[in-house]
Design an enzyme around this catalytic site. Structure first.
Site, PDB file in Angstrom:
ATOM      1  N   ASP A   8       1.687  48.748 -35.348  1.00 26.92           N
ATOM      2  CA  ASP A   8       1.016  49.349 -36.508  1.00 26.92           C
ATOM      3  C   ASP A   8       2.082  49.899 -37.446  1.00 26.92           C
ATOM      4  OD1 ASP A   8      -2.144  50.328 -36.959  1.00 26.92           O
ATOM      5  OD2 ASP A   8      -0.636  51.426 -38.132  1.00 26.92           O
ATOM      6  N   THR A  35     -10.371  45.935 -43.245  1.00 23.98           N
ATOM      7  CA  THR A  35     -10.685  45.292 -44.525  1.00 23.98           C
ATOM      8  C   THR A  35     -11.670  46.198 -45.269  1.00 23.98           C
ATOM      9  OG1 THR A  35     -12.415  44.020 -43.391  1.00 23.98           O
ATOM     10  CG2 THR A  35     -10.324  42.911 -43.748  1.00 23.98           C
ATOM     11  N   THR A  55     -12.826  41.630 -40.021  1.00 24.31           N
ATOM     12  CA  THR A  55     -14.006  41.105 -40.735  1.00 24.31           C
ATOM     13  C   THR A  55     -13.569  40.693 -42.140  1.00 24.31           C
ATOM     14  OG1 THR A  55     -15.414  42.576 -39.475  1.00 24.31           O
ATOM     15  CG2 THR A  55     -16.345  41.668 -41.507  1.00 24.31           C
ATOM     16  N   PHE A  96     -17.494  42.264 -32.290  1.00 24.60           N
ATOM     17  CA  PHE A  96     -18.821  42.850 -32.490  1.00 24.60           C
ATOM     18  C   PHE A  96     -18.929  44.245 -31.867  1.00 24.60           C
ATOM     19  CE2 PHE A  96     -19.243  38.192 -32.180  1.00 24.60           C
ATOM     20  CZ  PHE A  96     -19.679  37.923 -33.465  1.00 24.60           C
ATOM     21  N   LEU A  97     -17.783  44.881 -31.583  1.00 25.82           N
ATOM     22  CA  LEU A  97     -17.869  46.164 -30.868  1.00 25.82           C
ATOM     23  C   LEU A  97     -18.466  47.261 -31.735  1.00 25.82           C
ATOM     24  CD1 LEU A  97     -15.468  48.415 -31.697  1.00 25.82           C
ATOM     25  CD2 LEU A  97     -14.064  46.853 -30.399  1.00 25.82           C
ATOM     26  N   PHE A 108     -32.661  49.148 -33.193  1.00 16.61           N
ATOM     27  CA  PHE A 108     -32.317  49.264 -34.614  1.00 16.61           C
ATOM     28  C   PHE A 108     -33.548  49.425 -35.499  1.00 16.61           C
ATOM     29  CE2 PHE A 108     -27.821  48.944 -35.903  1.00 16.61           C
ATOM     30  CZ  PHE A 108     -27.301  49.159 -34.641  1.00 16.61           C
ATOM     31  N   CYS A 115     -18.371  49.969 -41.339  1.00 14.62           N
ATOM     32  CA  CYS A 115     -18.678  48.534 -41.236  1.00 14.62           C
ATOM     33  C   CYS A 115     -19.908  48.115 -42.026  1.00 14.62           C
ATOM     34  CB  CYS A 115     -18.842  48.158 -39.770  1.00 14.62           C
ATOM     35  SG  CYS A 115     -17.378  48.558 -38.803  1.00 14.62           S
ATOM     36  N   ARG A 171     -16.480  57.981 -42.199  1.00 13.31           N
ATOM     37  CA  ARG A 171     -16.464  57.024 -43.316  1.00 13.31           C
ATOM     38  C   ARG A 171     -17.899  56.689 -43.718  1.00 13.31           C
ATOM     39  NH1 ARG A 171     -13.036  52.216 -41.005  1.00 13.31           N
ATOM     40  NH2 ARG A 171     -14.027  52.997 -39.113  1.00 13.31           N
TER      41      ARG A 171
HETATM   42  C1  UGA Z   1     -21.587  47.996 -36.315  1.00 12.44           C
HETATM   43  C2  UGA Z   1     -22.245  46.877 -35.493  1.00 12.44           C
HETATM   44  O1  UGA Z   1     -23.340  47.417 -34.759  1.00 12.44           O
HETATM   45  C3  UGA Z   1     -21.248  46.250 -34.531  1.00 12.44           C
HETATM   46  O2  UGA Z   1     -21.840  45.177 -33.822  1.00 12.44           O
HETATM   47  C4  UGA Z   1     -20.049  45.740 -35.336  1.00 12.44           C
HETATM   48  O3  UGA Z   1     -19.056  45.178 -34.507  1.00 12.44           O
HETATM   49  C5  UGA Z   1     -19.434  46.907 -36.111  1.00 12.44           C
HETATM   50  O4  UGA Z   1     -20.430  47.477 -36.983  1.00 12.44           O
HETATM   51  C6  UGA Z   1     -18.280  46.382 -36.906  1.00 12.44           C
HETATM   52  O5  UGA Z   1     -18.512  45.602 -37.843  1.00 12.44           O
HETATM   53  O6  UGA Z   1     -17.122  46.641 -36.557  1.00 12.44           O
HETATM   54  P1  UGA Z   1     -20.985  50.548 -35.817  1.00 12.44           P
HETATM   55  O7  UGA Z   1     -20.540  50.636 -37.231  1.00 12.44           O
HETATM   56  O8  UGA Z   1     -20.113  51.126 -34.744  1.00 12.44           O
HETATM   57  O9  UGA Z   1     -21.211  49.008 -35.396  1.00 12.44           O
HETATM   58  O10 UGA Z   1     -22.375  51.305 -35.753  1.00 12.44           O
HETATM   59  P2  UGA Z   1     -23.899  50.946 -35.422  1.00 12.44           P
HETATM   60  O11 UGA Z   1     -24.198  51.335 -34.051  1.00 12.44           O
HETATM   61  O12 UGA Z   1     -24.231  49.580 -35.865  1.00 12.44           O
HETATM   62  O13 UGA Z   1     -24.633  51.994 -36.390  1.00 12.44           O
HETATM   63  C7  UGA Z   1     -24.457  51.894 -37.805  1.00 12.44           C
HETATM   64  C8  UGA Z   1     -25.275  52.940 -38.526  1.00 12.44           C
HETATM   65  O14 UGA Z   1     -26.661  52.624 -38.438  1.00 12.44           O
HETATM   66  C9  UGA Z   1     -25.145  54.367 -38.000  1.00 12.44           C
HETATM   67  O15 UGA Z   1     -25.000  55.238 -39.093  1.00 12.44           O
HETATM   68  C10 UGA Z   1     -26.456  54.614 -37.273  1.00 12.44           C
HETATM   69  O16 UGA Z   1     -26.825  55.967 -37.282  1.00 12.44           O
HETATM   70  C11 UGA Z   1     -27.404  53.777 -38.103  1.00 12.44           C
HETATM   71  N1  UGA Z   1     -28.638  53.356 -37.390  1.00 12.44           N
HETATM   72  C12 UGA Z   1     -28.552  52.537 -36.312  1.00 12.44           C
HETATM   73  C13 UGA Z   1     -29.883  53.765 -37.855  1.00 12.44           C
HETATM   74  O17 UGA Z   1     -29.984  54.485 -38.870  1.00 12.44           O
HETATM   75  N2  UGA Z   1     -31.017  53.336 -37.215  1.00 12.44           N
HETATM   76  C14 UGA Z   1     -30.954  52.538 -36.130  1.00 12.44           C
HETATM   77  O18 UGA Z   1     -32.025  52.191 -35.587  1.00 12.44           O
HETATM   78  C15 UGA Z   1     -29.702  52.131 -35.655  1.00 12.44           C
END
Ligand code: UGA
Length: 444
Positions: A31, A86, A126, A156-157, A260, A271, A341
């Site tokens: 890094d 990104t 991404t 996809f984590l 979701f 993301c 973020r």
């Molecule tokens: C997301 C994707 O879920 C991952 O699969 C992907 O790899 C990642 O982006 C990425 O592109 O690196 P993440 O950003 O860690 O993962 O968070 P999520 O669990 O997807 O939640 C995203 C947002 O949606 C959060 O603010 C959460 O509070 C909100 N959310 C989630 C809701 O408002 N309602 C829901 O039912 C689920």
């Protein structure tokens, strides 16, 4: 065992590097940020991720994981993972590819023939569709002697489940180059992911463009699902219906599924928001912007929820936020993360503060990050301290410790027992029984 380098040790790279070392590979993480490298090398995670400190320390102690700022140390690695960020470009929807191009540029002079077989560059960041083909051409033009080929292998984590998602992903995608070189690269990557593949993880092998699109399509679908249920919440608010029951009922349909569909203040993080915007920008460049016009609406619904929560807080404070005392429970974009973020919680807190309220924000993990980006906000270490003489308490990140708060006990420190549940995570019956005015989102 394969010798790997991981370029970019942010969330994705650091977790990937440590997991790969833990699985038996020899890994060097690179890094450009010396502080981050020093922290990681000392076995300390630069972010909050459950279980990551332990994993990192174990991997370092095994002797298979090291970190450096010197890109020349990738020498000797057969597989090079590109894991840099990104972010969204300032003032534009498009993704900023500066770090991806810089990583490739830095790596090219160090790509050399490897004794164990073909050298493979693996893109995990991404990126807008078309980027992988550009990078592959660049490798062929500038490092032809290495015979290196590119695989696009999106990640996809989820934050908060990063280790589990890396060690036991629900699918693996390889975007391969054409012909024998693509197939040879696939064989190498199969050895890197041997433990995941032994678990019969579905593996989809495809071309670069499809692999790039899979990632943004997945995040766009997730964002759409959340905005769909939040749009239903707006309907519920206009009709006195209950969106949580609606979500439960439609979620029993296997074609829809229950995940979701949690209505609330909406999605944030590093993301989903930037990925749907970058996808729209790319579609515009490709002349198919109409295909993704719906994502503009997905984004708008999402941002409207934030405004709605601010308005609920204003109403709770008699129509005027100036001078009101507002407590915000949660700052991270979701629980089990310290990431602020594009956090809905932080944006709502900032807007309420901007309207003249005295806002105190608390979060079990993210306060240090809040202090860095919003030094003007009042912070408190725990909910009872944060809620001191509050006119209204607003839950915006559904950390377990907030969901299980005792409304009776919290009620003893506030000025007015008013709570806005921005994540529909509290039990309205319990809070109302303790004398609170409870307001959920899309709930009567
Ligand atoms: C997301 C994707 O879920 C991952 O699969 C992907 O790899 C990642 O982006 C990425 O592109 O690196 P993440 O950003 O860690 O993962 O968070 P999520 O669990 O997807 O939640 C995203 C947002 O949606 C959060 O603010 C959460 O509070 C909100 N959310 C989630 C809701 O408002 N309602 C829901 O039912 C689920």
């Amino acid at each position: 065992m394969t010798q790997l380098s991981v370029i970019g040790c942010g969330y994705l790279g650091a977790v990937h590097a440590a997991c790969m070392a833990d699985l038996g590979h020899e890994v060097v993480g690179v890094d450009v940020d010396p502080d981050k490298v020093a922290q990681l090398a000392a076995g300390k995670a630069p972010f909050h991720e459950p279980g990551f400190d332990d994993l990192l320390q174990r991997a370092i102690a095994s002797g298979r994981l090291r970190f450096t700022t010197d890109i020349a140390e990738v020498h000797g690695s057969q597989v090079h993972f590109i894991c840099v960020g990104t972010p969204q470009q300032a003032g534009r929807n498009a993704a900023d590819l500066t770090y991806v191009h810089a990583a490739v540029e830095a790596l090219l002079p160090h790509l050399a023939v490897h004794a164990d077989g073909p050298v493979v560059v693996v893109g995990k960041s991404t990126v807008p569709v078309g980027t992988a083909a550009e990078i592959a051409a660049r490798i062929d033009a500038d490092a032809p002697g290495s015979g290196a080929s590119l695989v696009w292998n999106p990640e996809f984590l989820r934050e908060g489940f990063a280790i589990q998602d890396t060690v036991a992903p629900d699918r693996i995608v390889y975007g391969l180059g054409p012909g024998d070189r693509g197939q040879a690269a696939r064989v190498v990557l199969d050895t890197v992911y041997a433990s995941q593949l032994e678990r019969h993880t579905p593996l989809i092998t495809t071309d670069y463009a499809t692999a790039e699109l899979v990632k943004v399509a997945a995040n766009s679908f997730l964002a759409t699902k959340i905005s769909f249920i939040n749009a239903m919440a707006e309907l519920c608010e206009a009709t006195g219906a209950d969106v949580t029951q609606l979500a439960e009922a439609i979620g029993h349909d296997e074609r829809i599924g229950p995940k979701f569909l949690r209505a609330g203040v909406g999605f944030g993080g590093g993301c989903l928001p930037k990925d749907i915007r970058a996808f729209m920008a790319r579609a515009g460049e490709l002349g198919v912007d109409q295909a993704l016009t719906f994502l503009r609406e997905v984004d708008a619904i999402n941002l409207r929820r934030r405004t709605h929560v601010v308005e609920l807080a204003r109403t709770a404070c008699g129509g005027d936020l100036s001078g009101a005392r507002v407590t915000v429970l949660g700052a991270a974009f979701k629980p089990h993360s310290d990431d602020v973020r594009d956090s809905p919680a932080l944006e709502v807190a900032s807007t309420i503060a901007g309207a003249g309220a005295h806002v105190t924000i608390t979060d079990p993990a993210a306060l240090e990050n809040v202090r860095r980006v919003r030094p003007d906000l009042n912070l408190a270490a725990d909910p009872l301290e944060a809620a001191d003489r509050a006119d209204v308490v607003v839950l915006l990140t559904e950390w377990e410790e907030y969901v299980t708060l005792d409304p009776e006990q919290l009620g003893t420190v506030v000025a007015h027992r008013q709570v806005i549940d921005g994540r529909n995570a509290l039990d309205p019956v319990r809070w109302r029984a303790a004398g609170w005015t409870y307001t959920g989102l899309g709930r009567p």
